[in-house]
Design an enzyme around this catalytic site. Sequence first.
Site, PDB file in Angstrom:
ATOM      1  N   ASP A 142      -8.132   5.685  -9.044  1.00  0.00           N
ATOM      2  CA  ASP A 142      -7.730   4.285  -8.928  1.00  0.00           C
ATOM      3  C   ASP A 142      -6.328   4.164  -8.362  1.00  0.00           C
ATOM      4  O   ASP A 142      -5.341   4.518  -9.017  1.00  0.00           O
ATOM      5  CB  ASP A 142      -7.792   3.626 -10.312  1.00  0.00           C
ATOM      6  CG  ASP A 142      -7.445   2.149 -10.274  1.00  0.00           C
ATOM      7  OD1 ASP A 142      -7.573   1.545  -9.189  1.00  0.00           O
ATOM      8  OD2 ASP A 142      -7.056   1.602 -11.315  1.00  0.00           O
TER       9      ASP A 142
ATOM     10  N   ASP B  23      -7.135  -1.096  -2.621  1.00  0.00           N
ATOM     11  CA  ASP B  23      -7.379  -0.645  -3.990  1.00  0.00           C
ATOM     12  C   ASP B  23      -8.703   0.100  -4.079  1.00  0.00           C
ATOM     13  O   ASP B  23      -9.763  -0.477  -3.858  1.00  0.00           O
ATOM     14  CB  ASP B  23      -7.381  -1.866  -4.922  1.00  0.00           C
ATOM     15  CG  ASP B  23      -7.571  -1.500  -6.383  1.00  0.00           C
ATOM     16  OD1 ASP B  23      -7.410  -0.315  -6.724  1.00  0.00           O
ATOM     17  OD2 ASP B  23      -7.871  -2.400  -7.181  1.00  0.00           O
TER      18      ASP B  23
END
Length: 489
Positions: free
Chosen positions: A100, A340
Amino acid sequence: MAAHLITIATFLLVILLTASMFNFNKTLAKERNHNPMVLGMAQYSRNSLPPIPRASRIRNSPKKPSEILDMMEPLREITNGYLIPLNLGSPPQVIQVYMDTGSDLTWVPCGNVSFDCIECDEYRNNKLTTAAFSPSFSSSSSRDLCGSSFCNDIHSSDSDYDTCTMAGCSLATLLKSTCPRPCPLFAYTYGAGGVVTGALTRDTLMVHGNSPSATREIPKFCFGCVGSTYREPIGIAGFGRGTLSLPSQLGFLKIGFSYCFLSFKFANNPNISSPLVVGDVAISSKDNLQFTPMLRSPIYPNLYYIGLEAITIGNVVSAIKVPLNLREFDSRGNGAMMIDSGTTYTHLPEPLYSQILSFLQSAITYPRAKDVEMRSGFDLCYKVPCKNNNTFIDDLPLITFHFLNNVSLALPQGNHFYAMGAPSESTVVKCLLFQSMDNEDDNIYGPAGVFGSFQQQNVEVVYDLEQERVGFQPRDCAVAAAAQGLHKM
């Protein structure tokens, strides 16, 4: 999955923190702690896919990157993200967690029996849970102490008090900075409602170099040992720019990393992985890529932002102009486009999102599959013809993103419209996997848009942290993985 402050509902914290204290008493906390702290995170998070067919080191010479000091790990695609294996403990325990770029904290589920995930039935039903870490089975595991920089970092926003004061240290040890009490328990929240509670823990992390035989041990790596979560059944490796992030702790924060996400058709296939490369080798010899500037948010400096200038649908001459706030920050620090890996789909603000839908509807003549739209929640689904129920006629218009510095990225086929099931009666239903930003009353807080992992498939993405830029190059990531020895074609 971005990280910043939000308020956590009191009832949820009571439930999770109570569970956490029981869990950690069983697994690794040797001293009871009655002062759990609270850290919040962002409103944007990993978006689960609907039920469709189931992602301080010394710099080396740039001429010859070290096989040991650089890092290469396989990424395995699952339904809504990409998993990286963490080899934690002595002896190592392999824990699969999400990779992430939208957060800093690395955390793993702790305690095979005591780990508790609330409202995770959907994940369990789809077998998306992973193994938990057992601190008691590691000879090198220990709790992080209240005076460490990592403890101060994770509790920096929830209290004006010193963490050792909140941990109950005596005045004498406070004055001498010698308090041995553990870092208080934390609560970390994610934007879609996910919450994790746990204790900062230190243990050995083993990473792989540029060859399978090259390994490197990172002693006292700091991570969250999590006993209770809400809607977060799988751990996370934070790749943000904060001190707690994995690249930061390994000494790569001034260098960079790259990845090449496999196509979604490989989701949940354990035999095929895509490459994650960290260090000099990730950014060396990348002049053939197009690079757009990496924008630094004044309020969320640990996240990765880029600027979007326009979007082209198909082969039209003129591109769709995008609002100014997608390429720069306003006076409050909000705006621009966050890239992201922890958010599945690309999110665009209104009215731009509706404008794109209108362009696509004008360009596509296939019949709409509105029943699938109702079930899936996606806004545009079409019945696309296919030959012999297996060969798609993929003539849906391409979508090209134009970023700052004249960087144009034509999304590879399959990165915008996706087949929602098997062909039936010589047609297959394909839906546009974009979503609208959820900004109430047009009050944008944080990024104006998010460039999600689904739209990054079959694209080599390079985060050059030294030169503050992000590079893109369309590439067959399965072939790239095979070249790295991650699987055989």
